[in-house]
Design an enzyme around this catalytic site. Structure first.
Site, PDB file in Angstrom:
ATOM      1  N   SER A  92       0.832  -1.206   0.000  1.00  0.00           N
ATOM      2  CA  SER A  92       0.000   0.000   0.000  1.00  0.00           C
ATOM      3  C   SER A  92       0.860   1.246   0.000  1.00  0.00           C
ATOM      4  O   SER A  92       1.962   1.254   0.576  1.00  0.00           O
ATOM      5  CB  SER A  92      -0.895   0.004   1.245  1.00  0.00           C
ATOM      6  OG  SER A  92      -1.520   1.258   1.420  1.00  0.00           O
ATOM      7  N   TYR A 101      -2.351  -0.299   9.962  1.00  0.00           N
ATOM      8  CA  TYR A 101      -2.541  -0.847   8.617  1.00  0.00           C
ATOM      9  C   TYR A 101      -1.252  -0.694   7.802  1.00  0.00           C
ATOM     10  O   TYR A 101      -0.775  -1.646   7.190  1.00  0.00           O
ATOM     11  CB  TYR A 101      -3.698  -0.134   7.916  1.00  0.00           C
ATOM     12  CG  TYR A 101      -3.809  -0.465   6.447  1.00  0.00           C
ATOM     13  CD1 TYR A 101      -4.202  -1.728   6.021  1.00  0.00           C
ATOM     14  CD2 TYR A 101      -3.518   0.491   5.474  1.00  0.00           C
ATOM     15  CE1 TYR A 101      -4.295  -2.037   4.674  1.00  0.00           C
ATOM     16  CE2 TYR A 101      -3.617   0.198   4.127  1.00  0.00           C
ATOM     17  CZ  TYR A 101      -3.999  -1.070   3.725  1.00  0.00           C
ATOM     18  OH  TYR A 101      -4.077  -1.368   2.397  1.00  0.00           O
TER      19      TYR A 101
END
Length: 335
Positions: free
Chosen positions: A127, A152
């Protein structure tokens, strides 16, 4: 090829599965259809795939090691694309354990299954969130990513480190893809475009964080899928240019690569909203709010490495991409 796609009922996974099937690959989809967002949308994506020749599906979670290994043994994939994960920056502040279960324990199970079954290539979702507190733009894979600002992001950075370990120790070819703000038809309801569209059509205000001043490298899903397939087809080997005295975080003396996959054209959030207003034919009521914890002000992908190695060239601007999303949304929700 036989390709196992985890997260096949997800946004990117369903689009990727369609493209792989169109070109003649066999696909085994693996997904737990969890309720992080509306499972009926996940089921609707899956229902489009299930009738297609060459597609099979197994319901299961990455954390369920026995179920995952049974799927590998039954299908014997040559290559694997791991898109299943607990997604969302903001949710990681509320439920951190979900990220360890899926993104750490689950990813370890994927690595072990690939290692012990001779998989030719594992491509996995990282990501743009790994860039965290970085402010140098555009973000490049050569940059340090040691300052995550959400769990995350930390879990995705951990995936890259775990993959490198398996590439180094066991010769498993791995490629990590740092996705930049993916949007398009069949998208995720927790993402801004979906939330904005729903509220504008309902005559409700939209929450615009950082007073709309941040920018994002919005990347249309078809461009993302094109990049995933190009990397899937290119099995990495050791980088002959790798210098251990001046290490490049994007490559290695092991069969390991990390790439950015974005549009390389950042867009101000307020302009994104203007484009959406034009497509909907309605004005938005905006609640202008400060930036949320875990968010970053701006993102921009340096995609030169992916372009150089695979010929990747994103082609869809936000005007076209948002229009296609709105057309899908109106049709799907009869809005």
């Amino acid at each position: 090829m036989r390709v196992l796609v985890t997260g096949a009922a997800g946004f990117i996974g369903s689009h990727l599965s369609h493209r792989l099937l169109e070109r003649g690959d066999e696909v085994l989809g693996f997904d737990n259809l969890n309720d992080y967002y509306d499972p009926t949308l996940k089921q609707a994506r899956l229902d489009r795939l299930l009738p297609l020749p060459g597609f099979r599906f197994v319901k299961g979670s990455l954390e369920d090691r026995a179920a995952l290994e049974a799927a590998f043994d039954g299908f014997r994939p040559q290559r694997v694309v791991n898109l299943a994960a607990q997604a969302g920056v903001r949710y990681s502040l509320e439920n951190p354990h979900a990220y360890i279960d899926s993104n750490i324990v689950g990813f370890l199970n994927v690595l072990e299954a690939c290692r012990h079954r001779g998989v030719e290539h594992l491509v996995y979702a990282s990501s743009s969130s790994v860039y965290g507190a970085n402010r140098k733009l555009p973000f490049a894979v050569e940059d340090s990513v040691d300052h995550p600002v959400s769990l995350y992001a930390a879990s995705k950075k951990a995936n890259e480190l775990m993959a490198h370990t398996y590439s180094h120790l066991f010769g498993l070819p791995t490629t990590g893809l740092r996705f930049f703000t993916v949007y398009g038809p069949w998208g995720r309801p927790d993402m801004a475009l979906f939330l904005f569209t729903r509220n504008i059509l309902a005559g409700l205000p939209i929450d615009v964080f950082n007073h709309g001043h941040h920018s994002r490298d919005f990347t249309y899903v078809d461009d993302i899928v094109e990049g995933v397939i190009r990397t899937l087809d290119r099995v990495p080997g050791p980088d002959p240019q790798y210098d251990p005295l001046a290490p490049n975080p994007g490559s290695s003396s092991a069969p390991y690569r990390v790439y950015n996959i974005g549009n390389h054209r950042p867009v101000q959030l307020l302009h994104y909203i203007e484009v959406l207003e034009q497509c909907l034919g309605r004005k938005a009521q905006m609640n202008l709010l400060p930036m949320q914890p875990g968010d970053v002000p701006d993102t921009e992908a340096d995609v030169e490495a992916l372009r150089r190695d695979t010929g990747y060239s994103p082609a869809t601007g936000v005007e076209e991409g948002v229009r296609r999303f709105v057309e899908w949304y109106r049709a799907f929700y009869r809005a």
